[in-house]
Each structure stands twice: as C-alpha cells, then as structure tokens.
Scaffold this motif. Structure first.
Motif, PDB file in Angstrom:
ATOM      1  N   GLY A  37      40.541  -1.568  34.017  1.00  0.00           N
ATOM      2  CA  GLY A  37      41.272  -2.828  33.932  1.00  0.00           C
ATOM      3  C   GLY A  37      40.662  -3.908  34.800  1.00  0.00           C
ATOM      4  O   GLY A  37      39.757  -3.671  35.611  1.00  0.00           O
ATOM      5  N   GLY A  38      41.147  -5.126  34.632  1.00  0.00           N
ATOM      6  CA  GLY A  38      40.677  -6.247  35.440  1.00  0.00           C
ATOM      7  C   GLY A  38      39.235  -6.639  35.160  1.00  0.00           C
ATOM      8  O   GLY A  38      38.493  -7.048  36.066  1.00  0.00           O
ATOM      9  N   VAL A  39      38.824  -6.537  33.903  1.00  0.00           N
ATOM     10  CA  VAL A  39      37.434  -6.838  33.534  1.00  0.00           C
ATOM     11  C   VAL A  39      37.154  -8.326  33.725  1.00  0.00           C
ATOM     12  O   VAL A  39      37.967  -9.187  33.375  1.00  0.00           O
ATOM     13  CB  VAL A  39      37.157  -6.441  32.069  1.00  0.00           C
ATOM     14  N   THR A  40      36.003  -8.619  34.288  1.00  0.00           N
ATOM     15  CA  THR A  40      35.562 -10.001  34.499  1.00  0.00           C
ATOM     16  C   THR A  40      34.289 -10.259  33.697  1.00  0.00           C
ATOM     17  O   THR A  40      33.645  -9.340  33.192  1.00  0.00           O
ATOM     18  CB  THR A  40      35.268 -10.263  35.977  1.00  0.00           C
ATOM     19  N   ARG A  41      33.917 -11.544  33.634  1.00  0.00           N
ATOM     20  CA  ARG A  41      32.647 -11.881  32.974  1.00  0.00           C
ATOM     21  C   ARG A  41      31.493 -11.168  33.668  1.00  0.00           C
ATOM     22  O   ARG A  41      30.606 -10.614  33.016  1.00  0.00           O
ATOM     23  CB  ARG A  41      32.423 -13.389  33.017  1.00  0.00           C
ATOM     24  N   ALA A  42      31.493 -11.187  34.989  1.00  0.00           N
ATOM     25  CA  ALA A  42      30.403 -10.556  35.728  1.00  0.00           C
ATOM     26  C   ALA A  42      30.344  -9.058  35.452  1.00  0.00           C
ATOM     27  O   ALA A  42      29.254  -8.487  35.273  1.00  0.00           O
ATOM     28  CB  ALA A  42      30.562 -10.807  37.224  1.00  0.00           C
ATOM     29  N   ALA A  43      31.498  -8.407  35.394  1.00  0.00           N
ATOM     30  CA  ALA A  43      31.520  -6.964  35.152  1.00  0.00           C
ATOM     31  C   ALA A  43      30.958  -6.632  33.771  1.00  0.00           C
ATOM     32  O   ALA A  43      30.233  -5.640  33.605  1.00  0.00           O
ATOM     33  CB  ALA A  43      32.943  -6.428  35.275  1.00  0.00           C
ATOM     34  N   LEU A  44      31.271  -7.465  32.783  1.00  0.00           N
ATOM     35  CA  LEU A  44      30.781  -7.197  31.438  1.00  0.00           C
ATOM     36  C   LEU A  44      29.286  -7.481  31.326  1.00  0.00           C
ATOM     37  O   LEU A  44      28.560  -6.755  30.636  1.00  0.00           O
ATOM     38  CB  LEU A  44      31.576  -8.023  30.422  1.00  0.00           C
ATOM     39  N   VAL A  45      28.811  -8.507  32.013  1.00  0.00           N
ATOM     40  CA  VAL A  45      27.371  -8.772  32.050  1.00  0.00           C
ATOM     41  C   VAL A  45      26.648  -7.596  32.708  1.00  0.00           C
ATOM     42  O   VAL A  45      25.589  -7.149  32.243  1.00  0.00           O
ATOM     43  CB  VAL A  45      27.061 -10.072  32.800  1.00  0.00           C
ATOM     44  N   LYS A  46      27.221  -7.084  33.784  1.00  0.00           N
ATOM     45  CA  LYS A  46      26.595  -5.945  34.484  1.00  0.00           C
ATOM     46  C   LYS A  46      26.531  -4.717  33.575  1.00  0.00           C
ATOM     47  O   LYS A  46      25.531  -3.979  33.586  1.00  0.00           O
ATOM     48  CB  LYS A  46      27.372  -5.633  35.762  1.00  0.00           C
ATOM     49  N   ALA A  47      27.570  -4.490  32.797  1.00  0.00           N
ATOM     50  CA  ALA A  47      27.555  -3.361  31.868  1.00  0.00           C
ATOM     51  C   ALA A  47      26.438  -3.519  30.844  1.00  0.00           C
ATOM     52  O   ALA A  47      25.716  -2.562  30.528  1.00  0.00           O
ATOM     53  CB  ALA A  47      28.908  -3.234  31.169  1.00  0.00           C
ATOM     54  N   MET A  48      26.309  -4.730  30.303  1.00  0.00           N
ATOM     55  CA  MET A  48      25.238  -4.999  29.339  1.00  0.00           C
ATOM     56  C   MET A  48      23.874  -4.813  29.972  1.00  0.00           C
ATOM     57  O   MET A  48      22.976  -4.157  29.406  1.00  0.00           O
ATOM     58  CB  MET A  48      25.378  -6.427  28.800  1.00  0.00           C
ATOM     59  N   ALA A  49      23.679  -5.372  31.163  1.00  0.00           N
ATOM     60  CA  ALA A  49      22.374  -5.319  31.824  1.00  0.00           C
ATOM     61  C   ALA A  49      22.013  -3.892  32.217  1.00  0.00           C
ATOM     62  O   ALA A  49      20.848  -3.488  32.125  1.00  0.00           O
ATOM     63  CB  ALA A  49      22.379  -6.232  33.048  1.00  0.00           C
ATOM     64  N   ASP A  50      22.993  -3.138  32.663  1.00  0.00           N
ATOM     65  CA  ASP A  50      22.747  -1.749  33.045  1.00  0.00           C
ATOM     66  C   ASP A  50      22.328  -0.923  31.827  1.00  0.00           C
ATOM     67  O   ASP A  50      21.374  -0.136  31.884  1.00  0.00           O
ATOM     68  CB  ASP A  50      24.009  -1.165  33.680  1.00  0.00           C
ATOM     69  N   ALA A  51      23.029  -1.114  30.710  1.00  0.00           N
ATOM     70  CA  ALA A  51      22.656  -0.427  29.474  1.00  0.00           C
ATOM     71  C   ALA A  51      21.271  -0.864  29.014  1.00  0.00           C
ATOM     72  O   ALA A  51      20.523  -0.079  28.418  1.00  0.00           O
ATOM     73  CB  ALA A  51      23.689  -0.713  28.388  1.00  0.00           C
ATOM     74  N   GLY A  52      20.935  -2.116  29.304  1.00  0.00           N
ATOM     75  CA  GLY A  52      19.664  -2.672  28.864  1.00  0.00           C
ATOM     76  C   GLY A  52      18.456  -2.138  29.607  1.00  0.00           C
ATOM     77  O   GLY A  52      17.313  -2.401  29.208  1.00  0.00           O
ATOM     78  N   LEU A  53      18.673  -1.393  30.678  1.00  0.00           N
ATOM     79  CA  LEU A  53      17.580  -0.765  31.422  1.00  0.00           C
ATOM     80  C   LEU A  53      17.584   0.752  31.269  1.00  0.00           C
ATOM     81  O   LEU A  53      16.710   1.436  31.802  1.00  0.00           O
ATOM     82  CB  LEU A  53      17.670  -1.119  32.907  1.00  0.00           C
ATOM     83  N   ALA A  54      18.573   1.269  30.561  1.00  0.00           N
ATOM     84  CA  ALA A  54      18.728   2.721  30.437  1.00  0.00           C
ATOM     85  C   ALA A  54      17.779   3.284  29.391  1.00  0.00           C
ATOM     86  O   ALA A  54      17.546   2.673  28.341  1.00  0.00           O
ATOM     87  CB  ALA A  54      20.163   3.066  30.065  1.00  0.00           C
ATOM     88  N   ASP A  55      17.239   4.436  29.688  1.00  0.00           N
ATOM     89  CA  ASP A  55      16.490   5.214  28.712  1.00  0.00           C
ATOM     90  C   ASP A  55      17.497   6.120  28.016  1.00  0.00           C
ATOM     91  O   ASP A  55      18.057   7.023  28.628  1.00  0.00           O
ATOM     92  CB  ASP A  55      15.398   6.034  29.405  1.00  0.00           C
ATOM     93  N   LEU A  56      17.760   5.857  26.737  1.00  0.00           N
ATOM     94  CA  LEU A  56      18.790   6.592  26.005  1.00  0.00           C
ATOM     95  C   LEU A  56      18.539   8.099  26.049  1.00  0.00           C
ATOM     96  O   LEU A  56      19.467   8.900  26.218  1.00  0.00           O
ATOM     97  CB  LEU A  56      18.844   6.101  24.555  1.00  0.00           C
TER      98      LEU A  56
END
Length: 932
Positions: free
Chosen positions: A700-719
């Motif tokens: 809960g309490g999702v922010t713009r920054a938290a969602l950007v961080k989720a995207m960026a973290d996934a964007g560096l992950a090796d699936l």
C-alpha cells in the motif's frame, strides 16, 4: 565469427575524410556562422496568454513527467553534421535527454517524488515565461504559435484555428524530423535504396516492410478516402487536419530550402548541392503518410503470422512421435493458454483464436515441399554481393515470423493502493533507439485538441501516446493474431489460382530500385526489382504442395488496406470534449485497428482495453495453421474488394476499469486469449513487473517514485537469473560439486542471484558490471544448456523447427529484430518457460500446464544434473572475447559495451553509447490531482 551491428541508412558516414575539400576547415566555420543565428525573440504578452490558458486546463498538479532520448532536435545542417563527425559536437537539444535517461540506471535506488524530474522532463502544459527559448509564427501565420522551451526544445503549439493548429504541428515536425520522415516514407514505399543508398541494411529494411504492404499509389489514396467516407464528421475533420499538417510540413521545406537550413543529409546523399543549392526536396503528399503508417503498423501493431512455420514444427513433432503424441507435444510447447502465464487482466475469460475441438480446413504442406517465395529479382552490381543477399534473407525471416518485437511496458496502480488516493502510472513504448528518434515530443493546444506527448515522426497531427488535460494514456504491443495464412490452389500455371471455383490470375506488383555511391553511402552502384504476387487472400509468401496439389501460401492481414483507419481513434484521444473518463477512453481506442494494449489513468480511475480488428474465423478453423482458401474457411463476412470482415465485438476484447493494478510487458492479456507469438508461459519478462508491482500494492501507499523504482529495477534484471537460474542451481547442487571449475562457476552464479541477478555497473560510469563473471557464464551457459536439455529428446529436426518458432535466447547483447543489436529491449522471446517447467518436473515440483514429456536427463535427476554440470563447465571455460566477440560498435571482450544501447544512425548525427536498460524509449510518469 564476430557479430556485426547492422548498418542503417547513413551509418556508413564515418569521418570527414570522404567529404569534398571545399567543405573543410574555414568553409565549415563560415557555414556554421550562418546557422547559429537565433530565432526571433518571443512576443512576451502573446506567449504568456497562450501559456496561461494551457496551464489553466492542466489537472496534473506538476506531477506529470516524460522522457524521450536522445533529444528533441533530429535535424542537423550540413555544417552541424560535419562538426559532429569530426569533433563529436552536438546540435542544440540533439541529446540533452540522453544523460537523464541513462542516469536512472544507477540513480533509481534513492529516488523520491521530488527527484523524479532529475531523470525526466516536466510534462506540464505550457512553458513558464522565464523558460521560453523561442517563439515562432510559422510562415507568418497569425493563427498559430510554436513556443520552444529552454531545457529540451520541445515545441508547444498553440492555435486559434483548427487549420492553424495542425499547420503548426506539421511545421514543427519538419523542423525536428524532416530527414527521418523522408527516410520512412521511402521505406514504406519500398524505395529506400534509391533515396538513401544501396547499403545492404537499407536493402533489407525496404524489403522487410514492402513485403508487408506492397501498395500501389491508388491503394494508398483509397485508404484515405475510405477512412474519411466511413467516419462521418470525424472523418472529414481528419482529412482537413492531415491537409493542414501537410501544408505545414511543405511550408517548412520551402522555408528551409530558401534559407538553406535544410537537413545536411540531403547534400550528403546527393539530393541537394551545397554550393548552388540545386536539387529538390520533394513535398509531402497525403499518400506518403499512409506509407509511413504502414511501416509503424508493421513494426508495432500487427500481431500474427508464422502459420507455415507452425505447420513445419507440428509435422516434425508428428514425424518424431506419431500424430497423436506429436500433436500433444507440439501443443505443450505452443502454450496457447498456459495456466501459469502472467496476465494483464486478472479476471474474466476472453476466448479468441483458441484450439477448435474438431479442426476443419487445415492445409498442412507435404513434407519437404515448402519453398519461400522470392521477393528480389534482376540483381545487378552491388545487389549481387553476399552482404546484399544475406540482408534479403534476414528481412524475409523477420517479415514472416510471428515473433515480432513488440516491446513496451506499463505499470498502472489504482488510487485504492496509492499514498495520495489518486492512480499512478509509469508507462511507455519501447520503440528502439535511433538517431534521430522515431518518435518526437510535442504539445498541441487548439480547437478540439489539447494534449502533450509523443508521436511518430510524420504522423504527428495528433499526440499518439501522452496526456490530455486530466488524463493520460499509453500502449504496449499485444500481438493477438490478425494475420492468417491461406493455401490457394494453383491452376493453369504458377501465377493463376482458384478463387471460389474460378481460375484467377495473380496480380503482379513491382518496385524497381537503383542506386549509386554518394558521400553518405559509398556502396557501389546496383539495382534490383522487388516483385510480389498478390491474390485476393493476400500476398504470396511460400509455395508448396498439399496432398500432391500445387499451392501458394498467402498472408491475409485484417489491417491490410486499412493503414489509415486508426486516425479516428487518435483524434478522439486528443479531444478533451470526447475523452472525459475511462468509458470514453475505451470507446476511443476501439477505433484503433493496430494490435495494442491501451492503458489509461486520471485522478480517479484506471482502465485497460485491447485493440485490433480481430476477424471472426469460420467454425473449426485453427488460426495456428494455414487453411484452405475456400469459402467455408474464410473469415466470416469477408469482402475481398475492401478486405473487411466481421470482427469480434468490443466486449470480447480484454477490457477492464479500475482493476487493482495493471502490468504489461507484451505478456498474455487474459485467460483464453491466444496471442500469436510463442512463449507466454510460466516465465515471461512480464513476471519481472508483476512480482514487483504486486508487492507494492500489497504494502500500500504506492507513490510515483516507488513505481518508477519498480520499473527501473525490472529494467536491469536478467530474467533467466531471477526466475530460472535458482532451480538450475538446485539441480546442480543436488549432489556435491567436486570439479573446481564448476564449483567456482556455481559460487559466482549463487552470489549473483543473492545480489538480485541484475546487469548493473559497479558504479555509475564504470562501464564494468558487478558480477561480471557470473553474467558471462550465464550468457554462455544458457544456449548450451537449452540445446543439451531438449535436443536429445526432441531430435535435431524437431528441435530446429521449434527454435524457428521461438528463439532460444534474447540477452541484451544479442542481435534481434528490426532494431538489431544494442537495442535495449531483451528477454521478450526465449525458452525460459520450457526450461522452468522441465526442471521443476525433474525436481518433482508441481507444474500446471506441464510439457508433454520431461526432457532434461529424460526425467532422471542424476542424468539431468550431469547435463547441466557438463554444459556449465564448458561455459565457464569460455573467455569474454569468445562470449562477446565484438562488432562495429564494441571491441571483443567488452561485456558492458556488448550490452550497451547505441542509437542507430538514421541521419548524420551520432551519439555516445549508454548502459543497458530494458525500459520504454518514451516514458511517462503521471499522477493527476484533479478532474474536470
């Protein structure tokens, strides 16, 4: 053998050494002096009034942001090109969005809301008075003003009339992307080599797209006429908008020609003379925009195809195992409706292109009879070289595969789970990385239009992805099947076919191209003819026999002859009087016939809709395979004269309002909704978003920054490292590892998994990966282990056929798809689900939707372990230079560079490489605070 990054259009422009002497040194300086004079200063009161009006209609509360690297300015004069080639200098605003975009990769861990615009642009409406860089009234018009801001140079177009607004949009687009627009209108017409040079990559590019849409001039015009005629007042308005937009483009062409400020590529490709100014930049016409739209639709919005490849792999499976068992094996790899697949829409069932209980009309080829239809004839000169014929082969392979690189992602969270109570969205398209970029940014404010965002260059009469006054929208490629293959029975000769019982001649459509060396492209003179044979069931792609009868396999696409239809949906999205909430948003995107997933957010609601003209197939027809070209198996209601048919209703498309959260990374849309590409199983890159966003929502309490961080973290992950490697290591460690080389490799891989399995630099700018050895080992191991795991059980014939349906791997350093290597987008297609399900079966874990057989070690844990250990030892022994052999961009052994994003040159300006990220090219971060 070294990998070579494909060269496109003007990538061959390397150094000023090939530039005539009269353009060197002092002359360059003289040219520059005339180019850098400032635009007319802003008319302060007028500008302030326009900007105040825009700001008053902005409900984002300074919480809308966007980014589009490398920069807004995609035009460069000859002098600017020469300076860039010689010294690396950049024209103003050519790459000022590249640094912030790149810096997110190391900057996201400490991100807070107030730091978002360190990595993004402020996407609020208007420009503050102290941030106005220039004001222009194009062609001296009094009904439109183009204001550009100091930070990014984005055009903010404000019109008092509809015509003036669209004129300004066309003028601004030409200011920023004229050369690129010209390149792609020629790509769409299959005329790139004649226009820009005969480099093999140019040959491949025009062949790939012209094969997809081999239109005559009359057919291009007819598509405009049809879109206007079938859409009433909106159709008439669209036509008026397009004409005004074209007038703006052509006005800029005339002004830049007269002022000699046109893009320098016209000189370097021989279209203009730098001394006398002789030569012509052809005006744009309405049919050019349809040709442009056909390229964009082919790249990102037309799912399907691959039925012949599917047939070949099914036949290989049946030959290996027998018909019943072989079909079962094939279906288990196809994963039409895998119960473990990540879904964008959580609830409901949306049956489409499902497997029929009693298949009818399937036309499988006789074994060994399939031959691809040639496209290129009458080669001369450099068109006969191995490089040219190789490019043709790759173009054909890409054009006929169902594994189109859709790209793009979206993360949308309902206000129920955010800190503010308002929905938050982070979304955008992955359109590759080009210089200049395929997309451009703009703000358009005028009668019936109020939006800011991105549009494809040359199609920017409306914002295509972006934000309105109190809502934002974006899209990802969906890939559902709107392309079918038909077996037309031949009669009389190879160029006549049976159409509803009558022997009918095929239509021959040709494009003849010739080129000669230029300063930009030194490829020797050459020529060829592209020839497509068309039937009422579409262009011929293969020839074969079925039951001994000679047939041609054709490709029928529901959007063929309808490239212009989507303009109405985009017009609606830009209209603040039309889109007022999620329902009207969904109705707007129903008018878009491209296969896209559309996402929406305002201050109160979120929404999702899957668009595309999904044809209603005849009962019993299996969309996975070619069908006989007979009335009983045609699309229901199909009219070949207009290529229209009955389409599934909007309610049958995945659609939703106010779901807790949405994620999309070209994964499966909904239960029972089959997409054409293979690989929608238990492991998909969509899981990288799903896992992170689901966790945020639970907290809960999702922010713009938290969602950007989720995207960026996934964007560096090796699936592979995150979702498959842990179980592979579990098998390896099921007995003590005694070999020192293997033990060392296992230790490195385990440490990498524990650290998160990311491909990230040690420190910002180091150009060295943390866990570099582990990354190298997995990059080497993955294709080795997949082959060793599956080929013994499948047999080499079936294994090879299956890899034609779904590539084994798509790591960041691989060359793939129309964007080539160094393209960012990764892990869309691969055998991750197959390995995951197979290894889990070996370990005795529960598997929903398992493969029909267990392959690793034939199901024996010990034998499977032996396979993994032996391949891991081989992988560990490979050097970096062997794994990353180098190309035109990188030296052999440079791991970071092999992964890096390189903006592929489509013009004369080059940009530096940036570190790998797997994220949208254009991206928005939005959270609206109020609603009208």
């Amino acid at each position: 053998m070294p990998r070579r990054a494909p060269r496109t259009v003007l990538d061959r422009m390397r150094t000023p050494s090939g530039i005539p002497g009269f353009l060197k040194t002092a002359s360059v300086c003289a040219l520059i002096a005339g180019l850098l004079s400032p635009l007319a200063p802003a008319a302060a009161s007028e500008t302030a009034t326009a900007q105040a009006t825009a700001a008053a209609n902005d409900h984002c509360g300074n919480q809308c942001s966007d980014i589009l690297p490398p920069g807004q300015n995609g035009n460069a004069t000859l002098a600017q090109i020469l300076l860039n080639q010689a010294f690396g200098t950049q024209p103003e605003h050519a790459e000022d969005q590249l640094g912030p975009y790149a810096n997110l990769a190391k900057g996201y861990p400490g991100l807070t809301n107030d730091k978002i615009n360190t990595f993004f642009n402020d996407a609020s409406f208007g420009v503050p008075a102290d941030q106005v860089a220039s004001t222009l009234k194009p062609a001296g018009r009094g009904d439109v003003t183009i204001v550009r801001d100091k930070k990014t140079g984005v055009p903010h177009i404000t019109g008092t009339t509809r015509y003036g607004t669209e004129f300004g949009a066309g003028y601004a687009a030409a200011q920023d992307r004229l050369w690129l627009m010209d390149v792609f209108r020629h790509v769409g017409r299959g005329q790139l080599t004649s226009f820009a040079g005969g480099a093999p990559s140019n040959q491949g590019l025009e062949q790939q797209f012209w094969r997809h849409a081999p239109y005559t001039e009359a057919e291009l015009q007819a598509q405009i006429d049809n879109a206007v005629a079938t859409n009433g007042e909106r159709g008439r308005q669209a036509l008026a908008d397009v004409k005004a937009y074209l007038d703006g483009i052509n006005s800029y062409i005339d002004a830049s020609d007269k002022g000699r400020t046109f893009p320098g590529e016209y000189v370097l490709t021989g279209h203009k003379d730098s001394v006398t100014n002789a030569g012509t930049i052809e005006h744009f016409k309405i049919t050019d925009l349809v040709a442009l739209a056909s390229v964009i639709g082919a790249l990102f919005g037309s799912g399907g195809g691959g039925e012949v490849n599917n047939a070949l792999s099914l036949m290989a499976a049946q030959e290996k195992y027998g018909v019943a068992e072989g079909t079962k094996v094939w279906e288990s790899f196809r994963m039409r409706n895998d119960p473990e697949a990540v879904l964008t829409q959580h609830d409901g069932s949306f049956p489409y292109a499902t497997k029929p209980a009693d298949p009818q009309g399937t036309a499988l080829p006789d074994a060994g009879s399939v031959k691809p239809e040639p496209l290129v004839y009458d080669r001369t000169g450099s068109a006969t070289t191995a490089g040219a014929t190789g490019a043709s082969g790759e173009a054909a392979k890409t054009a006929t595969s169902s594994a189109r690189r859709g790209m793009s992602n979206a993360l949308v969270v309902s206000g129920k789970h955010t800190a503010s109570g308002h929905p938050v969205a982070v979304f955008g398209p992955q359109t590759g990385y080009f210089a200049p970029q395929l997309l451009l940014l703009q703000e358009i404010q005028g009668p019936g239009i109020s939006a800011r965002g991105a549009s494809f260059a040359g199609l920017s009469m409306y914002v295509e992805l972006g934000r309105g006054q109190d809502y934002a929208w974006s899209a990802t490629t969906s890939g559902q099947d709107i392309i079918d293959s038909y077996a037309v029975e031949l009669c009389q000769d190879d160029y006549h076919y049976l159409y509803r019982g009558t022997c009918t001649p095929m239509e021959k459509v040709e494009q003849k191209n010739a080129w000669k060396p230029t300063t930009a492209d030194g490829t020797a003179a050459g020529s060829y003819t592209m020839r497509v044979w068309r039937t009422k069931y579409g262009p011929v792609e293969y020839r074969a026999t079925v039951g001994g009868k000679k047939v041609a396999y054709t490709t029928l696409r529901s959007s063929f002859l309808h490239e212009a239809d989507s303009i109405i949906g985009f017009q609606m999205l830009n209209d603040p009087d039309y889109v007022k909430g999620p329902d009207s948003f969904q109705k707007a995107v129903q008018h878009i016939n491209y296969t896209f997933n559309w996402f929406y957010a305002d201050s109160e609601h979120t929404a999702y809709y899957n668009s595309g003209d999904n044809p209603v197939r005849a009962n019993g027809v299996d969309a996975e395979f070619p069908a006989w070209a007979r009335p009983a198996y045609e699309w229901r209601g199909w009219d070949p004269a207009t290529n229209t048919a009955d389409y599934t209703p909007p309610s049958a498309h995945p659609n939703s309002i106010d779901q807790d959260y949405y994620v999309s990374w070209n994964n499966k849309q909904a239960r029972d909704y089959t997409t054409a590409p293979w690989g929608n199983g238990s492991v998909h890159r969509g899981n990288l978003l799903e896992d992170r966003v689901k966790k945020l929502v639970q907290q809960g309490g999702v922010t713009r920054a938290a969602l950007v961080k989720a995207m960026a973290d996934a964007g560096l992950a090796d699936l592979r490292a995150e979702d498959v490697l842990p179980r592979l290591l579990k098998v390896v460690n099921s007995s003590p590892v005694t070999d020192p080389a293997v033990a060392s490799a296992v230790s490195r891989l385990q440490a990498w998994v524990a650290a998160g399995g990311k491909r990230t630099e040690t420190t910002a700018g180091s150009k060295k990966y943390a866990d570099a050895d582990a990354i190298r080992i997995l990059d080497t191991w993955w294709p080795l282990l997949v082959k060793a795991e599956f080929e013994p059980g499948l047999g080499s014939g079936l294994y090879t056929a299956m890899t034609a349906n779904l590539p084994v791997d798509e790591s960041p350093s691989a060359a793939h798809g129309p964007t080539g290597s160094h393209a960012g987008s990764s892990f869309q297609y691969g055998w991750w689900s197959y390995v995951d399900k197979d290894i889990r079966a070996v370990l005795g874990e529960q598997v929903k939707g398992p493969l029909a057989r267990t392959y690793c070690g034939d199901g024996s844990l010990g034998a499977c372990r032996d396979t993994l250990v032996s391949t891991l030892k081989t992988a560990a022994g490979k050097t970096a230079a062997q794994v990353y052999p180098g190309d035109d961009v990188c030296a052999a052994g440079d791991q970071w560079c092999a992964d890096s994003i390189n903006h592929r040159t489509l013009g004369g300006i080059k940009h530096g490489k940036i570190g790998w990220q797997n994220r949208p090219t254009y991206q928005q971060v939005v959270e609206f605070t109020s609603h009208r």
